[in-house]
Write a protein that holds these residues in place. Structure first.
Motif, PDB file in Angstrom:
ATOM      1  N   UNK A   1       0.822  -1.194   0.000  1.00  0.00           N
ATOM      2  CA  UNK A   1       0.000   0.000   0.000  1.00  0.00           C
ATOM      3  C   UNK A   1       0.867   1.260   0.000  1.00  0.00           C
ATOM      4  N   UNK A   2       0.420   2.274  -0.705  1.00  0.00           N
ATOM      5  CA  UNK A   2       1.088   3.562  -0.704  1.00  0.00           C
ATOM      6  C   UNK A   2       1.159   4.080   0.735  1.00  0.00           C
ATOM      7  N   UNK A   3       2.347   4.430   1.239  1.00  0.00           N
ATOM      8  CA  UNK A   3       2.486   4.802   2.650  1.00  0.00           C
ATOM      9  C   UNK A   3       1.542   5.906   3.116  1.00  0.00           C
ATOM     10  N   UNK A   4       1.247   6.879   2.251  1.00  0.00           N
ATOM     11  CA  UNK A   4       0.385   7.979   2.670  1.00  0.00           C
ATOM     12  C   UNK A   4      -1.041   7.509   2.946  1.00  0.00           C
ATOM     13  N   UNK A   5      -1.422   6.336   2.416  1.00  0.00           N
ATOM     14  CA  UNK A   5      -2.757   5.788   2.637  1.00  0.00           C
ATOM     15  C   UNK A   5      -2.777   4.693   3.706  1.00  0.00           C
ATOM     16  N   UNK A   6      -1.626   4.272   4.189  1.00  0.00           N
ATOM     17  CA  UNK A   6      -1.506   3.118   5.085  1.00  0.00           C
ATOM     18  C   UNK A   6      -1.900   3.500   6.502  1.00  0.00           C
ATOM     19  N   UNK A   7      -2.884   2.780   7.068  1.00  0.00           N
ATOM     20  CA  UNK A   7      -3.301   3.026   8.438  1.00  0.00           C
ATOM     21  C   UNK A   7      -2.310   2.543   9.469  1.00  0.00           C
ATOM     22  N   UNK A   8      -1.248   1.858   9.038  1.00  0.00           N
ATOM     23  CA  UNK A   8      -0.195   1.426   9.957  1.00  0.00           C
ATOM     24  C   UNK A   8       0.031  -0.060   9.985  1.00  0.00           C
ATOM     25  N   UNK A   9      -0.951  -0.841   9.515  1.00  0.00           N
ATOM     26  CA  UNK A   9      -0.789  -2.302   9.536  1.00  0.00           C
ATOM     27  C   UNK A   9      -0.612  -2.883   8.139  1.00  0.00           C
ATOM     28  N   UNK A  10      -0.563  -2.027   7.124  1.00  0.00           N
ATOM     29  CA  UNK A  10      -0.258  -2.403   5.740  1.00  0.00           C
ATOM     30  C   UNK A  10      -1.391  -3.122   5.021  1.00  0.00           C
ATOM     31  N   UNK A  11      -2.578  -3.115   5.622  1.00  0.00           N
ATOM     32  CA  UNK A  11      -3.738  -3.711   4.953  1.00  0.00           C
ATOM     33  C   UNK A  11      -4.958  -2.812   5.022  1.00  0.00           C
TER      34      UNK A  11
END
Length: 408
Positions: A368-378
């Motif tokens: 996932x694009x880091x700017x959209x990642x909630x922190x758990x990568x899913x």
């Protein structure tokens, strides 16, 4: 986002929302029965623990489409015995558990103030005269005098509601509602009579649709952002129901019944639904339980066939990237790619929204694009949720009927 009303609007709110009792038109529903109208809020049902007698809940939900004659649906789908509701009210939420003065009105069922819902069934309230605004916080207060056994509800609401002992449903003050809860109990739908030609879309999905990693109490799930877009758009689709369940799968029960097994109750039974938005499959893929791309594709095909048979359009969404999540590996990624190719190119769906393309990193498409990642990568964060909603072609939600799919 909390709907706030100045004190001077209390009388107006009371006139707008549920001004008086009405003629009895309550209807018990089976798997696919539905009243006339359009769903303005919905939540998927599951078992959420065991009941406690003499319990009250003030459940806060956020509407999508505005309309008249609001009705609520109470569910005992997962109960093993009847459950009685001896007092049910609905009003506009001001802040916390406090309601807008003059807006709280009693709901009836076939004209009666109480209703008993058999195990496995749902019940609809009588409609309440007056207007229910779009994008407002509705507080439904219920009391169960002698409830026992499994409770039907929705565990991960991403919305604070309130609970307490005894019957305080008629009170507009929040003083008696000292306990907070992050779940909804028994309530699974609110519908209204909307203007002619108005319809709704139901988002059928998992924890991403349910809103995990979005900001709680702010209505920032991707279906919430979609609802706000629809309110501003020139389209007949105005209602949005979120039927996501965290951990849910397409073909196997587990975290809730599978999408295949809950389609009738959670989606097709809802009033005014014109389109099913199917965004689910990552939990089937990452579970490593032997589910193949062919199995998942077969599940999609059955869902589409059944929705089309019910006269609904189906929009399919590609499965997003999840590299970095503990269950990701190259085998799972290969299945995801095969499934996404089917969604994009098979022509099974009436339209396609490519969430994978929106969310993935250009440097590592499996991630996932880091700017959209909630922190758990899913799970996407608020920005990712909004980007997903913005990617939906609103015209695709109002198709005339089953037809060819579209490639992104």
């Amino acid at each position: 986002m909390t709907a706030r009303f100045p004190a001077s609007l209390g009388l107006v709110a009371g006139m707008l929302l549920f001004a008086c009792a009405c003629q009895s038109t309550s209807t018990r529903t089976g798997a696919i029965d539905a009243p006339a109208g359009v769903i303005t809020w919905g939540s998927s049902a599951d078992r959420v623990g065991d009941a406690t007698a003499d319990r009250g809940y003030r459940l806060v939900v956020h509407t999508s489409v505005a309309g008249q004659g609001a009705r609520i649906r109470l569910s005992n789908a997962f109960g093993d015995r009847p459950v009685t509701f001896d007092s049910v009210y609905a009003g506009l939420r001001k802040k916390g558990a406090e309601l807008v003065r003059g807006s709280n009105r009693r709901l009836t069922f076939d004209g009666a103030r109480s209703v008993t819902v058999p195990a496995g069934e749902t019940v609809l309230s009588d409609p309440l005269p007056g207007s229910l605004p779009a994008a407002s916080d509705l507080a439904v207060s219920i009391h169960t005098p002698d409830a026992a056994g499994p409770v039907t509800g929705h565990w991960m609401a991403m919305q604070t509601s309130y609970a307490g002992s005894g019957d305080h449903t008629a009170e507009e003050s929040g003083a008696s509602w000292a306990e907070t809860t992050g779940s909804w109990f028994y309530l699974d739908a609110v519908s209204v009579r909307a203007s002619p030609g108005t319809g709704a879309v139901v988002a059928l999905g998992d924890s991403i649709t349910d809103g995990w990693q979005s900001t709680a109490d702010m209505n920032r799930r991707w279906p919430d952002y979609l609802a706000r877009r629809l309110q501003r758009a020139d389209t007949g689709i105005k209602g949005v129901a979120n039927e996501g369940i965290a951990g849910n799968k397409v073909v196997a029960d587990g975290a809730g019944q599978s999408a295949l097994n809950r389609l009738d109750r959670d989606v097709l039974s809802q009033p005014g639904v014109r389109t099913v938005f199917l965004f689910e499959g990552v939990n089937d893929i990452k579970a490593h339980t032997g589910v193949t791309a062919e199995d998942l594709i077969g599940g999609y095909q059955e869902l589409v066939e059944r929705a089309h048979a019910a006269g609904k359009c189906v929009v399919g969404a590609t499965v997003g990237p999840f590299k970095g999540w503990s269950e990701w590996d190259q085998d799972a990624e290969a299945v995801r790619q095969e499934v996404n190719t089917f969604i994009r190119t098979s022509g099974e769906f009436d339209a396609v929204t490519d969430f994978d393309r929106i969310l993935r990193s250009p440097y590592d498409p499996a991630r996932m694009l880091p700017v959209f990642d909630g922190g758990d990568h899913i799970h996407p964060n608020d920005k990712g949720m909004q980007a997903m909603a913005d990617a939906v072609d609103l015209k695709s939600l109002d198709c005339a009927g089953p037809g060819p799919g579209t490639e992104p």
